[in-house]
Design a protein around this motif. Structure first.
Motif, mmCIF file in Angstrom:
data_model
loop_
_atom_site.group_PDB
_atom_site.id
_atom_site.type_symbol
_atom_site.label_atom_id
_atom_site.label_comp_id
_atom_site.label_asym_id
_atom_site.label_seq_id
_atom_site.Cartn_x
_atom_site.Cartn_y
_atom_site.Cartn_z
ATOM 1 N N SER A 89 28.604 41.565 42.869
ATOM 2 C CA SER A 89 29.366 40.314 43.362
ATOM 3 C C SER A 89 29.552 39.190 42.354
ATOM 4 C CB SER A 89 28.695 39.610 44.607
ATOM 5 O OG SER A 89 27.323 39.246 44.261
ATOM 6 N N ILE A 127 33.756 45.576 41.475
ATOM 7 C CA ILE A 127 33.701 44.087 42.292
ATOM 8 C C ILE A 127 34.973 44.048 43.105
ATOM 9 C CG2 ILE A 127 34.215 41.862 41.038
ATOM 10 C CD1 ILE A 127 33.440 43.065 38.161
ATOM 11 N N ALA A 140 36.593 36.930 39.827
ATOM 12 C CA ALA A 140 36.216 38.333 39.690
ATOM 13 C C ALA A 140 36.530 38.760 38.160
ATOM 14 C CB ALA A 140 37.134 39.180 40.510
ATOM 15 N N VAL A 143 33.336 37.750 36.231
ATOM 16 C CA VAL A 143 31.961 38.502 36.622
ATOM 17 C C VAL A 143 32.243 39.935 35.755
ATOM 18 C CG1 VAL A 143 30.886 40.031 38.595
ATOM 19 C CG2 VAL A 143 31.489 37.720 38.852
ATOM 20 N N ARG A 144 33.510 40.483 35.843
ATOM 21 C CA ARG A 144 33.826 41.620 35.015
ATOM 22 C C ARG A 144 33.400 41.594 33.587
ATOM 23 N NH1 ARG A 144 39.802 44.172 34.896
ATOM 24 N NH2 ARG A 144 40.088 41.995 34.113
ATOM 25 N N CYS A 154 33.547 48.408 34.521
ATOM 26 C CA CYS A 154 34.002 47.619 35.779
ATOM 27 C C CYS A 154 35.310 48.098 36.539
ATOM 28 C CB CYS A 154 33.784 46.006 35.682
ATOM 29 S SG CYS A 154 31.894 45.663 35.054
ATOM 30 N N ILE A 156 37.954 46.076 39.386
ATOM 31 C CA ILE A 156 38.101 44.860 40.404
ATOM 32 C C ILE A 156 39.004 45.649 41.472
ATOM 33 C CG2 ILE A 156 39.060 42.928 40.961
ATOM 34 C CD1 ILE A 156 38.385 41.934 38.073
#
Length: 704
Positions: A89, A127, A140, A143-144, A154, A156
């Motif tokens: 997250s 994610i 998102a 975060v990636r 990663c 999403i």
């Protein structure tokens, strides 16, 4: 993640903010970092206060986190070369999980390499963009970017809400369910069998208070398991059904606290995201978290974890015993029912908590209804199973229980109770098989699960070491206090928290019930009862079914007719197919077996082979008669098939027959009962298999 993404960095955490007192880390960085907001347009962090330099921070000894993490992975039988996904997250918990997993994968003698892109082999961060706010996509992406810089590939995954986005009161619960569905789908797409989740000890404490306020028993108070299997809500292919392994969910951070999460991030010099909605008192978990933070003494935290640990030991013991009982006392029949040997089970000598769990596991498997069995239904089952010899029959929890014929009450049959008031549930999927790589992943996951079971089974628990076997849900805390697991002060504090949440829960139970009822109907609503030729379906989550038509008669299937000197020439075979009662482009409907099907077979079996005839009276399952022109070959095959099917049906208990799937045409005429190999025509090819979605026992889970 919430509106106004908040980023945090280890350089923003001073030694004073982490180690100011003996109290636990009460999210002090959070209030400090409210000034550090991410601006999606400028991709920068603005600050309204000065930051301390990293040289002022206390050094973090990462070895005290890396070694316990590695030990936990060994307990789950997971090795660095295994393909692993991470639920991420962007918060401190999941970033700490990324730090430890990346280090574990790339360190030591069994380390893995990185690919050309600089990403660690066999590691994927998932994610989930819930799509509940306009900003979620940008968040998102942030975060990636951060996780990718750690060398972790990663992806999403965006959520789809076909029935509309959940309302505020059910937001967290609905988001969690959707999140795990997405996790499973992404893992399946990438042939990944293991998913790591960042649940930690403080999460377990919150869950303990939450379930205590809902009157959960000892098994529920044990919290989330260390390892467990999750299974798909929807099936994509026949190969996936055959695999039936699901995804292994592993929580390797359960020995760590929330404070540890921040320290791991600091030690790994990684930034994380703080979600402001975690401060909202609208959500139950947030309220409990805030209340626990106010009770932050080391004594309280230690004693609360001791209670949880005692519950987990009880749960582990009960699970071990139940799986042993299932192995020795339960036989599963391919026609979809179970037989319990009461003489082997000896229910009168089994603790209530173990017998209740045993019955729940068996009945949930047969009915494929995963609801907990409680209250009057559970009491009825307990009284019934402890009556020896068994003489009566009962219906409970979606199952019909009765004495097995000829057993003199020493064995009990558990059959799926067919409720014709409920819609027929069917799920269609592709008939493709898995490729070689997919089977390798399945075999790898199977090996991991077996090794994990072996590790858990070596930790044989003695009943004398289990504290809560004979304790009901109201007395767990009292017993813990009597055994000096918790002090009077901790006991009182937990009771206060329990009362507060119980009062809030009761005030909202009506709204929650309405929501659950609405969504339950949406889940069980059938996708349609018609099954096209060549398509596969799951029938009531219990049977896999597929049918098609051959272009000509399979002489191997009608070899029993050679005594009648029948003509098996190509013209004769094609004539039979062209006059078959099933059209090549016609769909058949699927339903449960009913009494008139038995009567229809009995009538059909009476027909004998006559020469030079062109007409037969054919009684359908609806009871009406029709004149149909058929060849001797077709009708005699149907009659012979009916005779053989009746013999097999007599070996299946009446109660179990009712849950068998049958195929009928659009006029209601019985075409096939595949479980007993009945078919109206030899050109009709049908395959059925009893393959419940959720395996017996609910899959592998461990509370060690």
């Amino acid at each position: 993640m919430a509106r106004g993404l908040i980023l945090s960095s280890p350089t923003l955490l001073t030694a004073n903010s982490l180690f100011t007192s003996s109290k636990s880390f009460k999210l002090s960085p959070f209030s400090y970092l409210l000034h550090h907001r991410y601006n999606p347009k400028s991709s920068s962090i603005s600050s309204s206060c000065a930051c301390s330099s990293s040289s002022q921070q206390c050094p973090i000894d990462m070895s005290k986190y890396r070694q316990p993490f590695s030990n936990r992975m060994d307990m789950a039988a997971i090795k660095p070369h295994h393909r692993i996904a991470l639920g991420v997250s962007g918060g401190p918990d999941s970033i700490a999980l990324c730090v430890l997993t990346a280090g574990w994968k790339t360190a030591g003698v069994n380390s893995v390499s990185t690919d050309r892109g600089g990403f660690i082999d066999g590691l994927l961060a998932i994610i989930v963009d819930h799509g509940l706010r306009a900003e979620s996509k940008d968040e998102a992406n942030v975060v990636r970017s951060r996780v990718s810089e750690m060398g972790i590939r990663c992806e999403i995954a965006s959520c789809d809400w076909p029935n509309g986005k959940p309302k505020q009161g059910q937001l967290q619960e609905a988001a969690r369910g959707m999140r795990y569905q997405v996790f499973h789908d992404v893992c399946a797409k990438h042939q990944i069998g293991v998913l790591l989740i960042a649940h930690h000890a403080d999460d377990q404490a919150e869950l303990f208070i939450l379930r205590l306020s809902r009157n959960s028993g000892v098994l529920g108070l044990a919290g989330t398991p260390f390892t467990s299997q999750i299974f798909p809500m929807h099936t994509h292919s026949y190969g996936e059904v055959l695999a039936s392994q699901g995804i292994l969910l592993v929580r390797p951070l359960l020995d760590f606290s929330k404070e540890d999460m921040y320290k791991i991030c600091q030690g790994g010099t990684e930034e994380w995201v703080e979600d402001p909605t975690n401060q909202s008192m609208l959500f139950t978990r947030n309220r409990i978290r805030m209340a626990l933070n106010h009770l932050s003494s080391l004594v309280f935290k230690h004693e609360l974890q001791r209670v949880i640990s005692a519950c987990r030991k009880t749960r582990a013991y009960v699970d071990q015993l139940c799986h042993s009982l299932i192995h020795h006392a339960v036989v599963i029949n391919d026609h979809g029912y179970a037989a319990i040997d009461l003489q082997i089970l000896c229910p009168s000598k089994i603790e209530d908590i173990c017998l209740m769990k045993f019955l729940s596991l068996v009945l949930q498997f047969i009915s494929q209804r995963q609801r907990q069995i409680r209250g009057s239904a559970l009491k009825l089952l307990m009284d019934y199973i402890r009556t020896f010899p068994c003489k009566n029959s009962i219906t409970a929890a979606g199952c019909y229980l009765c004495p097995e014929p000829g057993s003199r009450g020493s064995r009990v049959l558990v059959c799926c109770s067919v409720d014709f008031a409920l819609p027929v549930k069917m799920e269609f999927f592709k008939t493709r098989s898995f490729g070689q790589q997919e089977f390798c992943v399945i075999n790898e996951l199977g090996k991991i699960i077996e090794d994990g079971k072996s590790y858990a089974n070596h930790l044989v628990l003695d009943s004398s070491e289990i504290h809560f076997l004979d304790v009901n849900h109201e007395s767990v805390l009292d017993e813990a206090k009597r055994l000096n697991i918790i002090s009077e002060s901790t006991y009182s504090s937990i009771r206060i928290l329990q009362k507060q949440e119980t009062d809030r829960f009761r005030s909202k139970v009506g709204a929650i019930s309405d929501f659950a009822s609405k969504h339950e109907v949406e889940v069980v609503t059938t996708l349609g009862k018609s099954l096209q030729p060549g398509k596969s379906c799951y029938f009531m989550d219990r049977f896999i079914l597929i049918w098609k038509l051959n272009d000509k008669i399979d002489t191997n299937l009608v070899s029993g007719l050679v005594d009648y000197d029948m003509d098996f020439s190509r013209d004769s075979q094609n004539f039979c197919c062209s006059s078959c009662v099933v059209g090549h482009d016609q769909a058949l409907e699927v339903r449960h077996m009913i009494e008139s099907d038995w009567l229809y077979l009995a009538e059909l079996s009476k027909y004998s082979l006559l020469e030079n005839f062109t007409e037969y009276e054919d009684m359908s399952a609806k009871g009406n008669t029709k004149m149909m022109e058929k060849t001797a070959l077709y009708l005699h095959y149907a009659s012979l098939s009916a005779k053989k099917a009746l013999v097999l049906l007599k070996s299946i208990p009446v109660a179990a027959r009712k849950s068998l799937p049958v195929l009928i045409n659009q006029d209601g005429k019985l075409m096939s009962i595949p479980s007993v190999n009945f078919r109206q025509c030899s050109c009709l090819m049908v395959h059925v298999e009893f393959k419940p979605k959720i395996p017996l026992g609910g899959g592998h889970r461990s509370f060690i």
